[in-house]
Design a protein around this motif. Sequence first.
Motif, PDB file in Angstrom:
ATOM      1  N   ASP A 105       0.645  -1.455   0.148  1.00  0.00           N
ATOM      2  CA  ASP A 105      -0.239   0.289  -0.055  1.00  0.00           C
ATOM      3  C   ASP A 105       0.935   1.337   0.237  1.00  0.00           C
ATOM      4  OD1 ASP A 105      -1.966  -1.475  -0.215  1.00  0.00           O
ATOM      5  OD2 ASP A 105      -2.880  -0.722   2.099  1.00  0.00           O
ATOM      6  N   GLN A 106       1.721   0.929   0.800  1.00  0.00           N
ATOM      7  CA  GLN A 106       2.969   2.433   0.416  1.00  0.00           C
ATOM      8  C   GLN A 106       3.432   2.931  -1.084  1.00  0.00           C
ATOM      9  OE1 GLN A 106       6.080   2.472   3.781  1.00  0.00           O
ATOM     10  NE2 GLN A 106       6.603   4.148   3.633  1.00  0.00           N
ATOM     11  N   GLU A 107       3.657   1.507  -1.156  1.00  0.00           N
ATOM     12  CA  GLU A 107       4.598   1.604  -2.567  1.00  0.00           C
ATOM     13  C   GLU A 107       3.470   2.185  -3.482  1.00  0.00           C
ATOM     14  OE1 GLU A 107       8.140  -1.654  -2.641  1.00  0.00           O
ATOM     15  OE2 GLU A 107       5.258  -2.516  -3.439  1.00  0.00           O
ATOM     16  N   GLN A 108       1.792   2.175  -3.628  1.00  0.00           N
ATOM     17  CA  GLN A 108       1.023   2.252  -4.320  1.00  0.00           C
ATOM     18  C   GLN A 108      -0.055   3.816  -4.180  1.00  0.00           C
ATOM     19  OE1 GLN A 108      -0.019   0.707  -7.565  1.00  0.00           O
ATOM     20  NE2 GLN A 108       2.436  -0.591  -6.654  1.00  0.00           N
ATOM     21  N   ARG A 109       0.971   3.961  -3.239  1.00  0.00           N
ATOM     22  CA  ARG A 109       0.158   5.295  -2.112  1.00  0.00           C
ATOM     23  C   ARG A 109      -1.466   4.823  -2.385  1.00  0.00           C
ATOM     24  NH1 ARG A 109       3.701   9.195  -6.498  1.00  0.00           N
ATOM     25  NH2 ARG A 109       5.221   7.891  -6.861  1.00  0.00           N
ATOM     26  N   VAL A 110      -2.063   4.150  -1.350  1.00  0.00           N
ATOM     27  CA  VAL A 110      -2.464   3.992  -0.952  1.00  0.00           C
ATOM     28  C   VAL A 110      -3.216   3.989  -0.216  1.00  0.00           C
ATOM     29  CG1 VAL A 110      -3.599   2.470  -3.653  1.00  0.00           C
ATOM     30  CG2 VAL A 110      -3.450   1.433  -1.461  1.00  0.00           C
ATOM     31  N   GLY A 111      -4.745   3.976   0.371  1.00  0.00           N
ATOM     32  CA  GLY A 111      -5.498   4.196   1.607  1.00  0.00           C
ATOM     33  C   GLY A 111      -4.537   5.968   2.749  1.00  0.00           C
ATOM     34  N   ARG A 112      -4.166   5.115   3.536  1.00  0.00           N
ATOM     35  CA  ARG A 112      -3.377   5.513   4.996  1.00  0.00           C
ATOM     36  C   ARG A 112      -1.997   6.638   4.127  1.00  0.00           C
ATOM     37  NH1 ARG A 112       0.453   3.895   8.702  1.00  0.00           N
ATOM     38  NH2 ARG A 112       0.709   1.410   8.172  1.00  0.00           N
ATOM     39  N   ALA A 117      -1.971   7.773   0.867  1.00  0.00           N
ATOM     40  CA  ALA A 117      -1.848   8.696  -0.008  1.00  0.00           C
ATOM     41  C   ALA A 117      -1.532  10.087  -0.172  1.00  0.00           C
ATOM     42  CB  ALA A 117      -3.142   8.244  -0.450  1.00  0.00           C
ATOM     43  N   ARG A 118      -0.610  10.175  -1.331  1.00  0.00           N
ATOM     44  CA  ARG A 118      -0.979  11.774  -0.846  1.00  0.00           C
ATOM     45  C   ARG A 118      -2.056  12.565  -1.186  1.00  0.00           C
ATOM     46  NH1 ARG A 118       4.679  11.681  -4.487  1.00  0.00           N
ATOM     47  NH2 ARG A 118       6.064   9.643  -3.371  1.00  0.00           N
ATOM     48  N   PRO A 119      -1.957  14.149  -0.731  1.00  0.00           N
ATOM     49  CA  PRO A 119      -2.791  15.026  -1.322  1.00  0.00           C
ATOM     50  C   PRO A 119      -3.447  15.460  -2.703  1.00  0.00           C
ATOM     51  CG  PRO A 119      -1.034  16.065   0.200  1.00  0.00           C
ATOM     52  CD  PRO A 119      -0.828  14.818  -0.233  1.00  0.00           C
ATOM     53  N   ASP A 120      -2.500  15.439  -3.810  1.00  0.00           N
ATOM     54  CA  ASP A 120      -3.284  14.844  -5.537  1.00  0.00           C
ATOM     55  C   ASP A 120      -3.270  13.534  -5.306  1.00  0.00           C
ATOM     56  OD1 ASP A 120      -0.977  13.500  -4.556  1.00  0.00           O
ATOM     57  OD2 ASP A 120       0.424  14.921  -6.262  1.00  0.00           O
ATOM     58  N   SER A 121      -3.385  12.545  -4.428  1.00  0.00           N
ATOM     59  CA  SER A 121      -3.300  10.801  -5.087  1.00  0.00           C
ATOM     60  C   SER A 121      -5.105  11.263  -5.538  1.00  0.00           C
ATOM     61  CB  SER A 121      -3.579   9.852  -4.528  1.00  0.00           C
ATOM     62  OG  SER A 121      -2.796  10.535  -3.419  1.00  0.00           O
ATOM     63  N   PRO A 122      -5.555  10.347  -6.453  1.00  0.00           N
ATOM     64  CA  PRO A 122      -7.462  10.594  -6.584  1.00  0.00           C
ATOM     65  C   PRO A 122      -7.795   9.538  -5.734  1.00  0.00           C
ATOM     66  CG  PRO A 122      -5.765   9.304  -8.197  1.00  0.00           C
ATOM     67  CD  PRO A 122      -4.905   9.987  -6.933  1.00  0.00           C
ATOM     68  N   ALA A 123      -8.947  10.399  -5.505  1.00  0.00           N
ATOM     69  CA  ALA A 123      -9.628  10.029  -4.105  1.00  0.00           C
ATOM     70  C   ALA A 123     -10.696   8.952  -3.871  1.00  0.00           C
ATOM     71  CB  ALA A 123     -11.829  10.535  -4.296  1.00  0.00           C
ATOM     72  N   TRP A 124     -10.843   8.013  -5.296  1.00  0.00           N
ATOM     73  CA  TRP A 124     -11.008   6.785  -4.587  1.00  0.00           C
ATOM     74  C   TRP A 124      -9.449   5.420  -4.038  1.00  0.00           C
ATOM     75  CZ3 TRP A 124     -15.087   3.447  -7.913  1.00  0.00           C
ATOM     76  CH2 TRP A 124     -15.877   4.148  -8.322  1.00  0.00           C
ATOM     77  N   ALA A 125      -8.487   6.413  -4.557  1.00  0.00           N
ATOM     78  CA  ALA A 125      -7.203   5.910  -3.544  1.00  0.00           C
ATOM     79  C   ALA A 125      -6.433   6.121  -2.276  1.00  0.00           C
ATOM     80  CB  ALA A 125      -5.369   6.264  -4.713  1.00  0.00           C
ATOM     81  N   ARG A 126      -7.656   7.109  -2.006  1.00  0.00           N
ATOM     82  CA  ARG A 126      -7.367   7.354  -0.460  1.00  0.00           C
ATOM     83  C   ARG A 126      -8.781   6.973   0.235  1.00  0.00           C
ATOM     84  NH1 ARG A 126      -6.418  12.561  -2.656  1.00  0.00           N
ATOM     85  NH2 ARG A 126      -8.906  13.233  -2.411  1.00  0.00           N
ATOM     86  N   ALA A 127      -9.422   6.413  -0.505  1.00  0.00           N
ATOM     87  CA  ALA A 127     -10.510   5.165   0.066  1.00  0.00           C
ATOM     88  C   ALA A 127     -10.008   4.202   0.373  1.00  0.00           C
ATOM     89  CB  ALA A 127     -11.716   6.298  -0.473  1.00  0.00           C
ATOM     90  N   GLY A 128     -11.436   3.638   1.250  1.00  0.00           N
ATOM     91  CA  GLY A 128     -10.752   1.800   1.513  1.00  0.00           C
ATOM     92  C   GLY A 128     -11.929   1.184   0.617  1.00  0.00           C
ATOM     93  N   GLY A 129     -11.918  -0.134   1.267  1.00  0.00           N
ATOM     94  CA  GLY A 129     -13.000  -0.253   0.419  1.00  0.00           C
ATOM     95  C   GLY A 129     -13.039  -1.722  -0.437  1.00  0.00           C
ATOM     96  N   LEU A 130     -14.440  -1.883  -1.301  1.00  0.00           N
ATOM     97  CA  LEU A 130     -14.671  -1.183  -2.561  1.00  0.00           C
ATOM     98  C   LEU A 130     -14.067  -0.839  -3.911  1.00  0.00           C
ATOM     99  CD1 LEU A 130     -15.603  -3.309  -4.243  1.00  0.00           C
ATOM    100  CD2 LEU A 130     -18.282  -2.329  -4.225  1.00  0.00           C
ATOM    101  N   ARG A 131     -14.286   0.396  -3.210  1.00  0.00           N
ATOM    102  CA  ARG A 131     -14.015   1.484  -3.989  1.00  0.00           C
ATOM    103  C   ARG A 131     -12.507   1.297  -4.356  1.00  0.00           C
ATOM    104  NH1 ARG A 131     -15.690   7.846  -2.348  1.00  0.00           N
ATOM    105  NH2 ARG A 131     -15.291   6.957  -0.192  1.00  0.00           N
ATOM    106  N   GLN A 132     -11.668   1.286  -3.436  1.00  0.00           N
ATOM    107  CA  GLN A 132      -9.779   1.361  -3.634  1.00  0.00           C
ATOM    108  C   GLN A 132     -10.110   0.155  -4.276  1.00  0.00           C
ATOM    109  OE1 GLN A 132      -6.466  -0.272  -1.262  1.00  0.00           O
ATOM    110  NE2 GLN A 132      -7.275   1.899  -0.429  1.00  0.00           N
ATOM    111  N   VAL A 133     -10.235  -1.346  -4.292  1.00  0.00           N
ATOM    112  CA  VAL A 133     -10.215  -1.934  -5.114  1.00  0.00           C
ATOM    113  C   VAL A 133     -10.198  -2.381  -6.285  1.00  0.00           C
ATOM    114  CG1 VAL A 133     -10.425  -4.415  -5.592  1.00  0.00           C
ATOM    115  CG2 VAL A 133     -10.387  -3.638  -2.650  1.00  0.00           C
ATOM    116  N   VAL A 134     -11.889  -1.299  -7.037  1.00  0.00           N
ATOM    117  CA  VAL A 134     -11.551  -1.848  -8.246  1.00  0.00           C
ATOM    118  C   VAL A 134     -11.270  -0.007  -9.164  1.00  0.00           C
ATOM    119  CG1 VAL A 134     -13.639  -0.592  -9.663  1.00  0.00           C
ATOM    120  CG2 VAL A 134     -14.580  -1.208  -7.827  1.00  0.00           C
ATOM    121  N   PHE A 135     -10.513   0.799  -8.532  1.00  0.00           N
ATOM    122  CA  PHE A 135      -9.762   1.814  -8.970  1.00  0.00           C
ATOM    123  C   PHE A 135      -8.468   1.386  -9.494  1.00  0.00           C
ATOM    124  CE2 PHE A 135      -6.664   5.693  -9.219  1.00  0.00           C
ATOM    125  CZ  PHE A 135      -7.328   6.597  -9.869  1.00  0.00           C
TER     126      PHE A 135
END
Length: 221
Positions: free
Chosen positions: A99-106, A108-126
């Motif tokens: 997750d750290q390498e992919q910049r997802v969840g916690r 994620a950076r300020p400019d990361s897409p919203a679905w990358a910052r989200a968890g659950g199904l939205r993050q999996v789909v994105f």
Amino acid sequence: MRFLRQNSLSLFFGALFVAALVGQSFAGWAAFNETQVSEGLVSVGWVEYVTSSSFAADVAENWQSEYLQFLLYIWATIWFVQRGSSESKDVDQAGPGSDQEQRVGRFARPDSPAWARAGGLRQVVFAHSLLIVMGGIFLLSWLAQSVAGVVAYDEEQLTALEAPVTWVEYVHSADFWNRTLQNWQSEFLAVGSMAVLGIVLRARGSSESKPVGASHEDTGA
């Protein structure tokens, strides 16, 4: 001019696509009418040809092979590596990454897409959205090829005073798989060649090539 410069790659290939499609339509129209005349049938107009099942089958046949190529290549480069190729990740980085390498969840950076910052199904789909869209286009173009292909095939059957076939019969026929596999094998060869030739060959300035002075052993450069 700024827009053109910043989007020149997509605009260049978009223009090539339109030009090639138009060229194919006229070349295919001429070839189709030559066949019509040789068989004692009436020639057709350009509009009639580009709205025909024959033209649709030819176009969809190429589209599905191209999207299959990229679908498999995107998926394969997640898990498989090629030492020395710029098309590959480093040998020890196979897999989907942390997750750290992919910049997802916690992570994620300020400019990361919203679905990358989200968890659950939205993050999996994105996280798999490119594969999903490529796979969807492949399946739709494959279906379009098979539907248009069976119509074109049945027209030939009727012209030859032979019985037409159903869609199921057509997708199991030698004609369908001959047309399909002759495109697939060329795509697989081209992609494999690109991955391997890039180990020892260079294209200065291209993002698809290693730097000219990079070692042949450098991977993912």
